[in-house]
Design a protein around this motif. Structure first.
Motif, mmCIF file in Angstrom:
data_model
loop_
_atom_site.group_PDB
_atom_site.id
_atom_site.type_symbol
_atom_site.label_atom_id
_atom_site.label_comp_id
_atom_site.label_asym_id
_atom_site.label_seq_id
_atom_site.Cartn_x
_atom_site.Cartn_y
_atom_site.Cartn_z
ATOM 1 N N ASN A 11 -6.157 10.746 1.744
ATOM 2 C CA ASN A 11 -4.984 10.820 2.603
ATOM 3 C C ASN A 11 -3.874 9.973 1.996
ATOM 4 N N ILE A 12 -2.711 9.932 2.652
ATOM 5 C CA ILE A 12 -1.575 9.155 2.169
ATOM 6 C C ILE A 12 -1.100 8.281 3.322
ATOM 7 N N VAL A 13 -1.289 6.978 3.183
ATOM 8 C CA VAL A 13 -0.890 6.033 4.221
ATOM 9 C C VAL A 13 0.216 5.142 3.653
ATOM 10 N N PRO A 14 1.439 5.220 4.194
ATOM 11 C CA PRO A 14 2.532 4.384 3.694
ATOM 12 C C PRO A 14 2.273 2.897 3.963
ATOM 13 N N ASP A 15 2.563 2.064 2.964
ATOM 14 C CA ASP A 15 2.495 0.615 3.117
ATOM 15 C C ASP A 15 3.884 0.053 3.381
ATOM 16 N N SER A 16 4.877 0.569 2.645
ATOM 17 C CA SER A 16 6.256 0.146 2.878
ATOM 18 C C SER A 16 7.179 1.294 2.509
ATOM 19 N N THR A 17 8.249 1.410 3.283
ATOM 20 C CA THR A 17 9.253 2.445 3.034
ATOM 21 C C THR A 17 10.640 1.809 3.190
ATOM 22 N N PRO A 18 11.655 2.400 2.572
ATOM 23 C CA PRO A 18 13.009 1.851 2.720
ATOM 24 C C PRO A 18 13.501 1.957 4.164
ATOM 25 N N GLY A 44 15.202 4.265 -2.474
ATOM 26 C CA GLY A 44 14.392 3.053 -2.379
ATOM 27 C C GLY A 44 12.981 3.270 -2.878
ATOM 28 N N THR A 45 12.128 2.277 -2.594
ATOM 29 C CA THR A 45 10.752 2.279 -3.059
ATOM 30 C C THR A 45 9.809 2.572 -1.898
ATOM 31 N N TYR A 46 8.927 3.519 -2.116
ATOM 32 C CA TYR A 46 7.910 3.897 -1.137
ATOM 33 C C TYR A 46 6.549 3.534 -1.726
ATOM 34 N N GLU A 47 5.813 2.687 -1.041
ATOM 35 C CA GLU A 47 4.473 2.313 -1.495
ATOM 36 C C GLU A 47 3.459 2.889 -0.518
ATOM 37 N N TYR A 48 2.347 3.392 -1.079
ATOM 38 C CA TYR A 48 1.344 4.023 -0.226
ATOM 39 C C TYR A 48 -0.040 3.822 -0.822
ATOM 40 N N HIS A 49 -1.056 4.165 -0.044
ATOM 41 C CA HIS A 49 -2.441 4.091 -0.521
ATOM 42 C C HIS A 49 -3.261 5.197 0.134
ATOM 43 N N CYS A 50 -4.439 5.433 -0.430
ATOM 44 C CA CYS A 50 -5.420 6.350 0.157
ATOM 45 C C CYS A 50 -6.399 5.467 0.931
ATOM 46 N N GLN A 51 -6.468 5.649 2.248
ATOM 47 C CA GLN A 51 -7.269 4.761 3.080
ATOM 48 C C GLN A 51 -8.743 4.718 2.665
ATOM 49 N N GLY A 57 -8.623 0.898 -5.651
ATOM 50 C CA GLY A 57 -7.339 0.825 -6.348
ATOM 51 C C GLY A 57 -6.501 2.075 -6.265
ATOM 52 N N MET A 58 -6.799 2.978 -5.342
ATOM 53 C CA MET A 58 -6.029 4.211 -5.238
ATOM 54 C C MET A 58 -4.776 3.940 -4.409
ATOM 55 N N VAL A 59 -3.744 3.492 -5.118
ATOM 56 C CA VAL A 59 -2.453 3.172 -4.511
ATOM 57 C C VAL A 59 -1.367 3.840 -5.340
ATOM 58 N N GLY A 60 -0.181 3.962 -4.773
ATOM 59 C CA GLY A 60 0.898 4.591 -5.526
ATOM 60 C C GLY A 60 2.252 4.107 -5.075
ATOM 61 N N THR A 61 3.238 4.407 -5.891
ATOM 62 C CA THR A 61 4.624 4.044 -5.611
ATOM 63 C C THR A 61 5.524 5.208 -5.998
ATOM 64 N N VAL A 62 6.475 5.508 -5.148
ATOM 65 C CA VAL A 62 7.518 6.493 -5.444
ATOM 66 C C VAL A 62 8.833 5.746 -5.425
#
Length: 123
Positions: A11-18, A44-51, A57-62
């Motif tokens: 899944n895709i769970v946002p950690d931080s969004t602009p 801006g920067t969008y950070e997310y992870h797979c719960q 370590g399955m995390v990502g940034t857009v």
């Protein structure tokens, strides 16, 4: 941007969004073959992870920018392609070594042994 599930249970769970962004990710667990598309309209920067796989370590940034620098091809420096310049020199040296070996082998097969390895002159 398109997210494509290449295996099961993600899944895709946002950690931080602009600030001002309405992106909420895609929290239901999905399996291989599922795709999720979202247009990021707030800079801006969008950070997310797979719960299920965050501990692995399955995390990502857009990063959403106004004028992307890689917007349309053109020539790029070797360093911009992600391969250090040294790797290109190693490849060029390897190819040169193969060519020199092939030429030397051809010479030996065509002309035989070296002129300096004979038995000498009798007389």
């Amino acid at each position: 941007m398109e997210f494509v599930w290449m295996s099961d249970n993600h899944n895709i769970v946002p950690d931080s969004t602009p600030e001002g962004s309405s992106w909420s990710g895609h929290e239901p667990i999905e399996n291989e073959g599922f795709t999720y598309t979202h247009t990021f309209s707030t800079l801006g920067t969008y950070e997310y992870h797979c719960q299920p796989h965050e501990s692995a370590g399955m995390v990502g940034t857009v990063e959403v920018v106004e004028n992307p620098s890689s917007g349309g091809g053109g020539e790029k420096e070797l360093e911009e392609l992600g391969v250090p310049i040294q790797a290109h020199w190693v490849g060029a040296a390897t190819i040169l070594g193969i060519i020199v070996t092939a030429i030397f082998t051809f010479y030996i097969l065509k002309y035989g042994e070296s002129a300096h390895t004979g038995t000498g002159r009798n007389g």
